[in-house]
Each structure stands twice: as C-alpha cells, then as structure tokens.
Design an enzyme around this catalytic site. Structure first.
Site, PDB file in Angstrom:
ATOM      1  N   GLY A  74      18.829  37.362   9.511  1.00 52.24           N
ATOM      2  CA  GLY A  74      18.271  36.094   9.977  1.00 52.24           C
ATOM      3  C   GLY A  74      17.830  36.242  11.429  1.00 52.24           C
ATOM      4  O   GLY A  74      18.110  37.262  12.076  1.00 52.24           O
ATOM      5  N   LEU A  75      17.174  35.220  11.910  1.00 52.77           N
ATOM      6  CA  LEU A  75      16.656  35.238  13.282  1.00 52.77           C
ATOM      7  C   LEU A  75      17.785  35.367  14.301  1.00 52.77           C
ATOM      8  O   LEU A  75      18.945  35.058  13.994  1.00 52.77           O
ATOM      9  CB  LEU A  75      15.897  33.936  13.562  1.00 52.77           C
ATOM     10  N   SER A  76      17.430  35.786  15.498  1.00 51.56           N
ATOM     11  CA  SER A  76      18.393  35.790  16.593  1.00 51.56           C
ATOM     12  C   SER A  76      18.895  34.356  16.800  1.00 51.56           C
ATOM     13  O   SER A  76      18.108  33.399  16.747  1.00 51.56           O
ATOM     14  CB  SER A  76      17.703  36.286  17.871  1.00 51.56           C
ATOM     15  N   SER A 123      20.592  32.667  14.768  1.00 51.09           N
ATOM     16  CA  SER A 123      20.685  31.886  13.532  1.00 51.09           C
ATOM     17  C   SER A 123      22.144  31.621  13.162  1.00 51.09           C
ATOM     18  O   SER A 123      22.435  30.677  12.417  1.00 51.09           O
ATOM     19  CB  SER A 123      19.971  32.603  12.378  1.00 51.09           C
ATOM     20  N   GLY A 124      23.051  32.469  13.634  1.00 54.04           N
ATOM     21  CA  GLY A 124      24.475  32.258  13.349  1.00 54.04           C
ATOM     22  C   GLY A 124      25.145  33.424  12.634  1.00 54.04           C
ATOM     23  O   GLY A 124      26.296  33.310  12.208  1.00 54.04           O
ATOM     24  N   LYS A 125      24.455  34.554  12.518  1.00 56.10           N
ATOM     25  CA  LYS A 125      24.992  35.701  11.770  1.00 56.10           C
ATOM     26  C   LYS A 125      26.358  36.146  12.307  1.00 56.10           C
ATOM     27  O   LYS A 125      27.321  36.274  11.553  1.00 56.10           O
ATOM     28  CB  LYS A 125      24.017  36.894  11.839  1.00 56.10           C
ATOM     29  N   SER A 126      26.417  36.394  13.613  1.00 60.37           N
ATOM     30  CA  SER A 126      27.656  36.934  14.195  1.00 60.37           C
ATOM     31  C   SER A 126      28.775  35.908  14.133  1.00 60.37           C
ATOM     32  O   SER A 126      29.933  36.260  13.868  1.00 60.37           O
ATOM     33  CB  SER A 126      27.426  37.342  15.658  1.00 60.37           C
ATOM     34  N   SER A 144      25.967  42.208  10.716  1.00 60.31           N
ATOM     35  CA  SER A 144      25.127  41.121  11.236  1.00 60.31           C
ATOM     36  C   SER A 144      24.061  41.708  12.157  1.00 60.31           C
ATOM     37  O   SER A 144      24.332  42.055  13.299  1.00 60.31           O
ATOM     38  CB  SER A 144      25.971  40.057  11.940  1.00 60.31           C
TER      39      SER A 144
END
Ligand code: ADP
Length: 208
Positions: free
Chosen positions: A36-38, A40-43, A107
């Site tokens: 997902g975009l920077s 976006s909440g991945k980490s 991520s």
C-alpha cells in the site's frame, strides 16, 4: 530479474522435509505481504498483528521497509531497478522465514505488481509442502495518507524535494486479486488485525 551468476553450485537437501519440520514444530509457514501507499498503515497494522500472533504463541517476524533498508538492502535506492531488487530480496528472505515454519509479515510499499507477483511465485512454485502466501492490500486513499504524513514525506514530495515518490511522481499498481483488502480509513487498527487473524485461521496458519 536477477540472473544466476555462480556456477558449480548444487542444492543440498536437509535430512527432513519441510512438512516434517512444521509437524514437529506444530507450525505452518506463511508470508503475509502488506502492500500500500506510504502512510497507508502497513507498519502499524503489521506491528499490532505481530503482537497478537506472538501473544497467541505463533512464531512470527516482521520485515519492515525502512528497517531492511538500514541493513540487508542498505545499498539500494528508489529507482525502478533498485525497488525491484529490494522486493526480490525481501521475497527470498520472507520465503526462508516461511520455510522455517515462521509467519513472516512484510510491510513494504512494493508498488509494482510484477515484483509482488514474483514473490508470490517464489512461495507457490515450490510444491514440496505449500507455503501460504497472503497478499494484503492496505487500501488507504492518498488524500488520507497525505493528511497523516507521519514522516513528512508527502510534504517533501509535493515541494519537489523528494523525487520518485510513490503516488506523487511514481506509480502505485494496486493488487488485482489480493487475498485481503483492509481499509484503514474506515477500519480501526484492531479491526484490521482481527481481519488478518480470521484469514490466518481460515488458511490453517492459526489454529483454534
Ligand atoms: P506505512 O507503513 O504504510 O508507511 P505507517 O503504519 O508507518 O504506514 O503509518 C500510518 C499512520 O497512520 C500511523 O501514524 C498510524 O498511527 C496512522 N493510523 C491512523 N489510523 C490507522 C488505522 N486504522 N490503521 C493503520 N494506521 C492508522
């Protein structure tokens, strides 16, 4: 695409199979690939999920975009070639974790579809006991990401101080068929984690 450079090398089989290892360890190896975009909440989601999995007694390990660039991938930048090599190496490392019976949580923005598909292929082409590969699309609209901007990167990219930034002047190719779509703009972190846990149960990675 990386080419095989070394010659005169031979694969050395271990003394037991992957299935035997997993059975002995009571685990199922898996890679959960967050894209997902920077911002976006991945980490954030992967970290919370890691905590829930460890609390449930699951051996899991998080491979995080920026962290990996401090070590294994410190010699790579953000050109298309370097991004591809970054993701290829992560795919290989995640596969090793999954092979060992661990749940690898990656991520990385991983903006290009062909790079992510290569990682899936790495896991799925090895038929000696299926490693589970789960692509999770962290689908947060760019305006929300830009509003959050926890590292101030969108601001820099808009000001022209950061070139080749995903979503601004570099493309993000959304997954065509991800196993899971999370929408952190309308879902809490806990809801995102619960959706991941549910899918891991459905895939047999998480028991009970
Ligand atoms: P990424 O790893 O995709 O670059 P981060 O997890 O580093 O993104 O940053 C996401 C930011 O959004 C964090 O500051 C986090 O606290 C915030 N945030 C707000 N709501 C959510 C949510 N529902 N899920 C994930 N992150 C959220």
């Amino acid at each position: 695409m990386a080419v095989q450079k070394a010659t005169n090398i031979h694969w050395h089989e271990g003394n037991f199979t992957r299935a035997e290892r997993w059975k002995a360890l009571n685990s199922v190896g898996c890679t959960m690939w967050f894209t997902g975009l920077s911002a976006s909440g991945k980490s954030t989601i992967a970290s919370a999920l890691e905590q829930s999995l460890v609390n449930a007694g699951i051996n899991c390990y998080r491979l995080d975009g920026d962290n990996i660039r401090f070590g294994l991938n410190k010699n790579l930048g953000f050109s298309a070639d370097d991004r591809a090599e970054n993701i290829r190496r992560i795919g290989e490392v995640a596969k090793l974790f999954a092979d060992s019976g661990c749940v690898a949580l990656t991520s990385f923005i991983s903006p290009y579809r062909k790079d992510r598909d290569l990682c899936r292929e790495l896991h799925e082409k090895d038929k000696t006991g299926a490693m589970v590969f789960i692509e999770v699309f962290v689908d947060t609209p760019i305006d929300v990401c830009e509003q959050r901007d926890p590292k101030g990167l969108y601001k820099k990219a808009r000001a022209g101080e950061l070139k080749g930034f995903t979503g601004i002047d570099d493309p993000y190719e959304a997954p065509a068929n991800p196993e899971l779509v999370l929408k952190p703009a309308t879902m809490s972190v806990d809801q995102c984690v619960a959706a991941c846990m549910e899918l891991l149960k459905a895939k047999g990675v998480l028991k009970g």
